[in-house]
Write a protein that holds these residues in place. Structure first.
Motif, PDB file in Angstrom:
ATOM      1  N   GLU A  28       0.839  -1.211   0.000  1.00  0.00           N
ATOM      2  CA  GLU A  28       0.000   0.000   0.000  1.00  0.00           C
ATOM      3  C   GLU A  28       0.863   1.245   0.000  1.00  0.00           C
ATOM      4  OE1 GLU A  28      -3.618  -1.507   2.806  1.00  0.00           O
ATOM      5  OE2 GLU A  28      -1.549  -1.753   3.430  1.00  0.00           O
ATOM      6  N   CYS A  34       0.471   5.836   0.645  1.00  0.00           N
ATOM      7  CA  CYS A  34      -0.360   7.006   0.955  1.00  0.00           C
ATOM      8  C   CYS A  34       0.509   8.244   0.793  1.00  0.00           C
ATOM      9  CB  CYS A  34      -0.854   6.883   2.393  1.00  0.00           C
ATOM     10  SG  CYS A  34      -1.630   8.374   3.001  1.00  0.00           S
ATOM     11  N   PHE A  43      -3.379   4.001   5.429  1.00  0.00           N
ATOM     12  CA  PHE A  43      -3.672   3.036   4.360  1.00  0.00           C
ATOM     13  C   PHE A  43      -5.158   2.684   4.277  1.00  0.00           C
ATOM     14  CE2 PHE A  43       0.924   1.619   5.313  1.00  0.00           C
ATOM     15  CZ  PHE A  43       1.420   2.510   4.374  1.00  0.00           C
ATOM     16  N   SER A  44      -6.026   3.475   4.942  1.00  0.00           N
ATOM     17  CA  SER A  44      -7.460   3.168   4.876  1.00  0.00           C
ATOM     18  C   SER A  44      -7.998   3.507   3.488  1.00  0.00           C
ATOM     19  CB  SER A  44      -8.217   3.952   5.937  1.00  0.00           C
ATOM     20  OG  SER A  44      -8.118   5.320   5.665  1.00  0.00           O
ATOM     21  N   LYS A  45      -9.040   2.796   3.092  1.00  0.00           N
ATOM     22  CA  LYS A  45      -9.643   3.040   1.774  1.00  0.00           C
ATOM     23  C   LYS A  45     -10.500   4.306   1.857  1.00  0.00           C
ATOM     24  CE  LYS A  45      -8.100  -0.932   0.234  1.00  0.00           C
ATOM     25  NZ  LYS A  45      -6.695  -0.701   0.509  1.00  0.00           N
ATOM     26  N   ASN A  46     -10.589   5.042   0.790  1.00  0.00           N
ATOM     27  CA  ASN A  46     -11.419   6.250   0.685  1.00  0.00           C
ATOM     28  C   ASN A  46     -11.267   7.218   1.860  1.00  0.00           C
ATOM     29  OD1 ASN A  46     -12.556   5.039  -1.626  1.00  0.00           O
ATOM     30  ND2 ASN A  46     -13.908   3.845  -0.275  1.00  0.00           N
TER      31      ASN A  46
END
Ligand code: FAD
Length: 411
Positions: free
Chosen positions: A88, A90, A368-371
């Motif tokens: 991932e 960010c 790294f969280s989605k949306n």
């Protein structure tokens, strides 16, 4: 004249150490008309770690009128920070931060950078004695002091109305006045070096620091410089960091081989110097000021390298100390606890909350969280840019609570 008198210089302010904290303080005091003298233990250029700056420190270089001198030296511009794991990533762009402020800064080889600052203050007429070390200080009741310094040829004295201790890891006054206390952050270890990759990338990635999430308790950095070389380092629990064996170069090569981000970029790279390993760099003091002296930069304590807060806090404390020393020398009463200690503690507290959230793993979950929510991301970005005194930002006013709650929510 006695020997003591011939061997004594009299100044308004003695500054110990010519790192960024010392030169920012010196420049501000000199511009306000005070006679400043810096003593520096080493000969410049000298290596020191701490190469990725934060946009917030630009405010302090501006106050000290040093931006132009730095700019002339073409250091690598830095516009953001990128966090990467094996799978991932960010990206934070400082231009998108919540707080109105600088959207960029520099990534610098500190040997060159600190010399640029030191040469500039000397050019302006500030006395700077290299290879000169403080050995003793005596304070009078009114706060004035006599400091004994020695170089390889002689010993002399400096009488000063005030001392700014910007001696970094040397911690001169904390040691002489017994002000040291252990940091409440655990002792960690870092191994680092400068590398020359076989192929220099000109991708936009050069213009940011890359922070690598290597495992639960080890992370790393890549800081590209303008000459195509990079600083790389790994940081973690001492036990984990000591599992690598062999010479420093062999240990660093093992980290490169075992980490995807480093392996992709630096396999077979040339090392510019033998990698160095340091342990237990976090530090603290019992007080940040006393009658006739103030501690700035790393001499006042150091948290952790993960969010590159060091030079920002060093220049913030250097600039603030210089302004308050000038006020006091002008005959005004200064509330040092409120105007100095509290100010620094406010900013340090925010960085510390982020550092603790990082080592708990909360920030990795958030990054790294989605949306991600863009407003929250911009508020976090401001802290990563060093804007830790912006009371409009909820991640400045209540960082612990928000980071714990947010990590639970996204996790
Ligand atoms: P320094 O830059 O250390 O300068 C102090 C000067 O005082 C030195 O030149 C020294 O020679 C001199 N001195 C010492 N003793 C004496 C004496 N007795 N008499 C006279 N002079 C003396 N910070 C960042 O901002 N970004 C980063 O990416 C970053 N990465 C880091 C990585 C690691 C692993 C570590 C441990 C720290 C990192 N830091 C980083 C922190 C950074 O190193 C420091 O916060 C910063 O250098 C402090 O600046 P300063 O001016 O206080 O001290």
């Amino acid at each position: 004249m006695s020997d003591f008198e011939t061997n004594t210089k009299t100044v308004d302010v003695l500054i110990i150490g010519a790192g960024p904290s010392g030169t920012v303080a010196a420049s501000i005091l000199h511009e306000k008309g005070y006679k400043v003298h810096i003593v520096e233990k080493q000969k410049f250029p000298r290596f020191v770690i701490g190469e990725s700056l934060l946009p917030r420190c630009m405010e302090n270089f501006k106050k000290a009128n040093l931006i132009e001198a730095i700019e002339a030296n073409h250091f690598q511009k830095k516009f953001g920070a990128k966090f990467v794991s094996e799978v991932e990533n960010c990206d934070f762009e400082f231009a998108n931060q919540f707080t109105k402020g600088w959207g960029w800064t520099w990534q610098v080889q500190r040997a060159d950078f600190d010399k640029v600052l030191a040469d500039e203050v000397v050019k302006r007429g500030i006395a700077l004695d290299y290879e000169t070390e403080v050995t003793a200080v005596e304070f009078e009741d009114d706060g004035s002091s006599t400091t004994t310094v020695k170089n390889k040829d002689s010993e002399y004295h400096i009488k000063a109305r005030h001392i700014v201790d910007a001696s970094g890891y040397g911690k001169v006054l904390p040691r002489l006045l017994d002000l040291e206390r252990p940091s409440d952050l655990p002792s960690r270890t870092s191994i680092f070096c400068h590398v020359k990759p076989k192929q220099v990338s000109d991708s936009p990635e050069r213009m940011r620091i890359i922070i690598i999430v290597h495992s639960d308790n080890v992370w790393g950095w890549i800081i590209p410089f303008s000459d195509g070389t990079s600083s790389i380092g790994m940081v973690g629990d001492t036990e984990e960091m000591n599992k690598t064996t062999g010479t420093m170069e062999e240990q660093m090569r093992q980290w490169i081989a075992n980490d995807k981000a480093l392996r992709e970029r630096f396999t077979d790279s040339e090392f510019i110097f033998e990698p160095r390993k340091i342990t237990g760099y976090s530090s603290d003091v019992t007080q940040l000021h006393g009658k006739g002296y103030v501690l700035t930069g790393n001499a006042s304590g150091f948290l952790d390298p993960v969010f590159s807060s060091g030079v920002t806090l060093a220049t913030e404390s250097g600039a603030k100390a210089a302004e308050l020393v000038a006020e006091e020398l002008d005959g005004n009463v200064v509330d040092w606890d409120k105007s100095y200690s509290q100010h620094l503690k406010d900013g340090t507290k925010v960085f510390k909350a982020f550092i603790e959230a990082w080592y708990r793993g909360d920030l990795q979950k958030i990054f790294f969280s989605k949306n991600p929510n863009e407003k929250i991301k911009s508020q976090i970005c401001s802290v990563l840019a060093g804007y830790v005194w912006d009371k409009e930002n909820p991640f400045v006013t209540k960082p612990e609570r928000l980071l714990v709650n947010l990590a639970q929510l996204v996790g």
